[in-house]
Design an enzyme around this catalytic site. Structure first.
Site, mmCIF file in Angstrom:
data_model
loop_
_atom_site.group_PDB
_atom_site.id
_atom_site.type_symbol
_atom_site.label_atom_id
_atom_site.label_comp_id
_atom_site.label_asym_id
_atom_site.label_seq_id
_atom_site.Cartn_x
_atom_site.Cartn_y
_atom_site.Cartn_z
ATOM 1 N N PHE A 212 0.821 -1.227 0.000
ATOM 2 C CA PHE A 212 0.000 0.000 0.000
ATOM 3 C C PHE A 212 0.845 1.264 0.000
ATOM 4 C CE2 PHE A 212 0.832 -0.120 4.554
ATOM 5 C CZ PHE A 212 0.698 1.187 4.992
ATOM 6 N N LYS A 213 2.080 1.150 0.468
ATOM 7 C CA LYS A 213 2.902 2.362 0.605
ATOM 8 C C LYS A 213 3.270 2.972 -0.739
ATOM 9 C CE LYS A 213 4.036 1.144 5.173
ATOM 10 N NZ LYS A 213 4.911 0.849 6.256
#
Length: 535
Positions: free
Chosen positions: A120-121
């Protein structure tokens, strides 16, 4: 809460006020040790729910970010360009698609792992890398050699931030990145993703200890006048405000996705977020404050449960468990954190709102003083307790769940056996051909927490955030599924991971006992060599 054209930023500890967006992003961490926050949270424009409903991810990102970034700082066309470059690297046309995991239970999964490093980063760090580049190109126009502005990014990672940050800035001009990770505490694939990037501006440092030890080194470097006088330090951890801002987009995007899938009229949803450092769920809180109709945000922690204990203890925020022990190693290592850095931002706003008298400036000053005092107590006494009004403010917005190691493995197995391909989006990245959907251990913590919340709120739609691809955590997934029918890990192994661990890698061990000063010397030496190589 209104949106002013010239949005300014301040430090949660009161030492800095009136910063521009560019200053807040490039500094990353305030010199008083605080985190930057917008002076005001903007409200959504009238008609947003109708007008934004069918926008692409990039179009939505532009609408949201424009509320935080004044066009006098970044002209609209430039901001659109940065956003489009950032998400063109994603493998899925929707960037962050929503999968219907269990229609009977109103449970949806927001897949956030379609970026270059499968976590997700990437949503925030692809954007931040391009933002850094944009500001540097502008600063360095017409400058040569030593006159050029050079950025030294210093970060700590429990696994995913490192590779996402490295992929965001690798090969970019006038930027060096130093990423620290705890020796032996990240998964082999995560370590390979970081250390096999051989661009000269990328430096990986391995540190004996925990993620919190790495994070402490980062904070010490930002507070050190010596290196700050010679190097322009920048932060990529979720202490950088732009990361929280960029992540707010997928809360809106998934809300609209679920509305469009179900044809519903926008009844409230709950978001469930696997949480370690509190950055991901904080983005959801900002979205909610802006006007996104989220009923509650559910914090899902693993056995490192400082956040869960805060809610269950009536506002005590203490390191370690009741026995005072340190970080526990779990199957969800990105959440193996003793102190959630971003919680400070939430505490500031809750404190500010609990003060009912005085001017805005006086209330801000008081909120900053409270936060400074609490964080000092955390350092000296290992914890602090907030006043009842602050706890009530937090409970109005959040609930929390703690999911044990065994429950995490059990959830991976249960989801695999109870979700079948016909329920899933065609080509979903993690459904195997014969079995069901494969969760990574962090996403499993989120789904386990979601199912508990659903038992209490069966009519509410739940969007559970899936934060990483299961191939990044092969040992936990294997432990859960190796005895299951039809399970074959190679089916979900992305092409990009094959042979990665065998590639040439580069990493610098930080000698035990050398402390943050030792890291400072490594940074100075490496940057000097890099700059020499370019001259």
């Amino acid at each position: 809460m209104s949106h002013t054209l010239s949005q300014k930023y301040l430090s949660t500890r009161g030492g800095s006020y009136g910063l521009t967006f560019e200053e807040a992003v490039l500094k990353g961490l305030a010199s008083d040790g605080g985190l930057f926050i917008p002076e005001e949270i903007p409200s959504l424009p009238a008609g947003w729910e109708t007008e934004w409903r069918d926008l692409s991810f990039e179009e939505l990102a532009f609408k949201i970010m424009s509320l935080y970034v004044s066009p006098s700082e970044i002209p609209a066309e430039d901001l659109k360009g940065i956003i489009n470059r950032s998400y063109s690297t994603f493998r899925h046309p929707e960037r962050t698609p929503v999968v219907e995991l269990d229609p009977k239970q109103n449970l949806y999964l927001l897949e956030l792992f379609h970026g270059p490093t499968f976590a997700f980063k990437d949503v925030a760090l692809q954007f931040l890398g391009n933002l850094f580049e944009y500001f540097l190109v502008r600063k360095n126009k017409g400058k040569e050699g030593k006159d050029r502005h050079h950025l030294t990014i210093v970060g700590a990672t429990s696994g995913d931030t490192g590779s996402a940050a490295i992929y965001g800035v690798r090969g970019k001009k006038d930027v060096s990145v130093f990423m620290m990770f705890p020796t032996g505490k990240v998964s082999p694939i995560q370590q390979a993703q970081m250390t096999t990037v051989l661009d000269p501006n990328v430096h990986n440092l391995t540190v004996e200890g925990s993620f919190d030890d790495c994070q402490d080194i980062v904070k010490a470097l930002f507070a050190d006048p010596d290196i700050n006088s010679t190097h322009n330090l920048a932060a990529v951890n979720s202490i950088n405000w732009s990361r929280v801002m960029a992540q707010a987009t997928y809360y809106f995007y998934s809300y609209f996705s679920v509305l469009n899938k179900t044809g519903s009229d926008g009844s409230k949803v709950r978001f469930v977020v696997p949480s370690g450092n509190f950055g991901d769920i904080l983005a959801g809180w900002f979205a909610k404050q802006m006007g996104l109709p989220a009923e509650k945000l559910v914090i899902a922690t693993n056995e490192n449960d400082i956040l869960d204990r805060f809610f269950r203890s009536g506002g005590q925020y203490t390191k370690g468990d009741s026995q005072g022990s340190g970080v526990k190693e779990t199957h969800s290592p990105a959440m193996d954190i003793l102190v959630s850095s971003n919680f400070e931002r939430l505490l500031w706003f809750l404190s500010f709102r609990s003060i009912t008298s005085g001017s805005v400036d006086e209330r801000r000053k008081q909120a900053s003083e409270s936060v400074s005092q609490w964080l000092t107590q955390l350092k000296t006494d290992g914890g602090f307790t907030v006043p009842p009004a602050v706890v009530e403010g937090a409970k109005a917005e959040f609930e929390s769940e703690r999911v044990s190691n065994d429950e995490t493995i059990a959830q991976i197995r249960t989801t695999y056996n109870s979700s079948f391909p016909q329920n899933l989006t065609p080509g979903s990245a993690t459904s195997s051909k014969t079995g069901g959907y494969i969760l990574d251990p962090h996403s499993a913590v989120g789904v386990a927490a979601s199912l508990r919340s659903i038992q209490r709120n069966s009519n509410t739609k739940h969007i559970s955030l899936s934060t990483a691809h299961p191939a990044k955590f092969a040992s936990a997934v294997d432990l859960a599924l190796r005895a299951e029918d039809g399970y074959d890990f190679t089916e979900v192994l992305p092409q990009e991971f094959i042979g990665l661990e065998q590639r040439e890698s580069r990493v610098t061990p930080v000698r035990a006992g050398s402390g943050w000063q030792g890291v400072r010397e490594i940074v100075k030496t490496e940057v000097e060599q890099e700059l020499e190589g370019r001259r």
